[in-house]
Design a protein around this motif. Sequence first.
Motif, short mmCIF file in Angstrom:
data_model
loop_
_atom_site.label_atom_id
_atom_site.label_comp_id
_atom_site.label_asym_id
_atom_site.label_seq_id
_atom_site.Cartn_x
_atom_site.Cartn_y
_atom_site.Cartn_z
N CYS A 16 0.83 -1.21 0.00
CA CYS A 16 0.00 0.00 0.00
C CYS A 16 0.86 1.25 0.00
N LEU A 38 2.36 1.68 -3.51
CA LEU A 38 1.40 2.14 -4.53
C LEU A 38 0.83 3.52 -4.22
N CYS A 39 0.65 3.84 -2.97
CA CYS A 39 -0.06 5.08 -2.61
C CYS A 39 0.77 6.09 -1.83
#
Length: 131
Positions: free
Chosen positions: A59, A62-63
Amino acid sequence: MDFNQLDMENRDPNGINDHLKTGFDDVLAETDGTHSLDCIWKVAYCFFHGCKAFWYNLCTLLCGFFIACFWGIEFAAIAFGHVWCITPCLRVGMIHCNLCQKTLGTWVNCCFAPCCEVFGLIFSNIKIEKR
Protein backbone atom coordinates in the motif's frame (compact mmCIF):
# COMPACT_ATOMS: atom_id res chain seq x y z
CA MET A 1 17.07 18.03 1.63
CA ASP A 2 19.26 16.55 4.30
CA PHE A 3 18.47 12.84 4.55
CA ASN A 4 21.06 12.49 7.32
CA GLN A 5 18.55 14.02 9.76
CA LEU A 6 16.02 11.23 9.16
CA ASP A 7 15.84 8.71 11.98
CA MET A 8 15.38 5.46 10.07
CA GLU A 9 14.87 3.43 13.26
CA ASN A 10 12.38 5.54 15.24
CA ARG A 11 10.03 6.91 12.57
CA ASP A 12 7.45 8.14 15.10
CA PRO A 13 9.58 10.03 17.65
CA ASN A 14 6.60 12.07 18.90
CA GLY A 15 4.33 9.04 19.38
CA ILE A 16 1.69 10.38 16.99
CA ASN A 17 0.53 6.89 16.03
CA ASP A 18 0.95 5.02 19.30
CA HIS A 19 -2.66 3.87 18.99
CA LEU A 20 -1.66 1.78 15.95
CA LYS A 21 0.78 -0.40 17.86
CA THR A 22 -1.16 -3.61 17.42
CA GLY A 23 0.46 -7.01 17.62
CA PHE A 24 -0.72 -10.58 17.21
CA ASP A 25 -1.56 -10.84 20.93
CA ASP A 26 -3.74 -7.71 20.70
CA VAL A 27 -5.87 -9.21 17.92
CA LEU A 28 -5.99 -12.96 18.42
CA ALA A 29 -6.17 -14.72 21.76
CA GLU A 30 -7.32 -18.17 22.76
CA THR A 31 -8.83 -18.64 26.19
CA ASP A 32 -8.01 -21.55 28.47
CA GLY A 33 -9.65 -24.71 27.24
CA THR A 34 -9.90 -23.52 23.61
CA HIS A 35 -6.44 -23.92 22.18
CA SER A 36 -5.69 -24.79 18.59
CA LEU A 37 -2.76 -27.01 17.71
CA ASP A 38 0.57 -25.41 18.51
CA CYS A 39 1.71 -25.58 14.90
CA ILE A 40 -1.47 -23.78 13.76
CA TRP A 41 -0.92 -21.04 16.35
CA LYS A 42 2.72 -20.55 15.26
CA VAL A 43 1.77 -20.49 11.56
CA ALA A 44 -1.05 -18.02 12.28
CA TYR A 45 1.48 -15.82 14.07
CA CYS A 46 3.82 -15.91 11.06
CA PHE A 47 0.96 -15.27 8.60
CA PHE A 48 -0.34 -12.36 10.67
CA HIS A 49 3.01 -10.58 10.78
CA GLY A 50 3.94 -11.51 7.22
CA CYS A 51 0.63 -10.37 5.71
CA LYS A 52 0.58 -7.21 7.79
CA ALA A 53 4.10 -6.26 6.63
CA PHE A 54 3.47 -7.27 2.99
CA TRP A 55 0.21 -5.37 2.59
CA TYR A 56 1.47 -2.31 4.45
CA ASN A 57 4.54 -2.17 2.21
CA LEU A 58 2.47 -2.76 -0.93
CA CYS A 59 0.00 0.00 0.00
CA THR A 60 2.80 2.43 0.81
CA LEU A 61 4.55 1.53 -2.46
CA LEU A 62 1.40 2.14 -4.53
CA CYS A 63 -0.06 5.08 -2.61
CA GLY A 64 2.61 6.51 -0.31
CA PHE A 65 4.12 8.93 -2.82
CA PHE A 66 0.76 10.35 -3.85
CA ILE A 67 -0.53 10.66 -0.29
CA ALA A 68 2.72 12.28 0.88
CA CYS A 69 2.45 14.71 -2.06
CA PHE A 70 -1.18 15.49 -1.14
CA TRP A 71 -0.32 16.18 2.50
CA GLY A 72 2.70 18.24 1.49
CA ILE A 73 0.45 20.40 -0.69
CA GLU A 74 -2.19 20.58 2.06
CA PHE A 75 0.25 21.77 4.74
CA ALA A 76 1.90 24.18 2.26
CA ALA A 77 -1.57 25.64 1.58
CA ILE A 78 -2.24 25.95 5.32
CA ALA A 79 1.11 27.67 5.87
CA PHE A 80 0.48 29.97 2.87
CA GLY A 81 -2.98 30.85 4.16
CA HIS A 82 -1.69 31.66 7.63
CA VAL A 83 1.34 33.67 6.45
CA TRP A 84 -0.38 35.65 3.71
CA CYS A 85 -4.04 35.88 4.83
CA ILE A 86 -4.98 34.85 8.36
CA THR A 87 -2.12 36.41 10.35
CA PRO A 88 -2.35 39.78 8.54
CA CYS A 89 -6.14 39.81 9.08
CA LEU A 90 -5.66 39.06 12.77
CA ARG A 91 -3.07 41.83 12.99
CA VAL A 92 -5.51 44.31 11.37
CA GLY A 93 -8.21 43.22 13.84
CA MET A 94 -5.82 43.67 16.77
CA ILE A 95 -4.90 47.18 15.57
CA HIS A 96 -8.57 48.16 15.29
CA CYS A 97 -9.45 46.59 18.64
CA ASN A 98 -6.52 48.39 20.28
CA LEU A 99 -7.82 51.70 18.92
CA CYS A 100 -11.34 50.91 20.17
CA GLN A 101 -9.98 49.91 23.58
CA LYS A 102 -8.03 53.15 23.94
CA THR A 103 -10.97 55.26 22.75
CA LEU A 104 -13.46 53.54 25.04
CA GLY A 105 -11.01 53.65 27.96
CA THR A 106 -10.47 57.38 27.48
CA TRP A 107 -14.22 58.00 27.21
CA VAL A 108 -14.93 56.00 30.37
CA ASN A 109 -12.14 57.79 32.27
CA CYS A 110 -13.42 61.21 31.17
CA CYS A 111 -17.16 60.64 31.68
CA PHE A 112 -17.69 57.94 34.27
CA ALA A 113 -14.59 58.16 36.47
CA PRO A 114 -15.51 61.56 37.97
CA CYS A 115 -19.08 60.38 38.63
CA CYS A 116 -17.86 57.19 40.25
CA GLU A 117 -15.39 59.16 42.36
CA VAL A 118 -18.13 61.52 43.54
CA PHE A 119 -20.50 58.67 44.39
CA GLY A 120 -17.65 56.91 46.16
CA LEU A 121 -17.01 59.95 48.33
CA ILE A 122 -20.73 60.37 49.05
CA PHE A 123 -21.29 56.77 50.03
CA SER A 124 -18.03 56.51 51.97
CA ASN A 125 -19.44 58.86 54.62
CA ILE A 126 -22.47 56.66 55.29
CA LYS A 127 -22.19 54.91 58.61
CA ILE A 128 -24.49 52.07 59.67
CA GLU A 129 -24.98 51.46 63.34
CA LYS A 130 -26.57 48.38 64.84
CA ARG A 131 -28.94 48.82 67.77
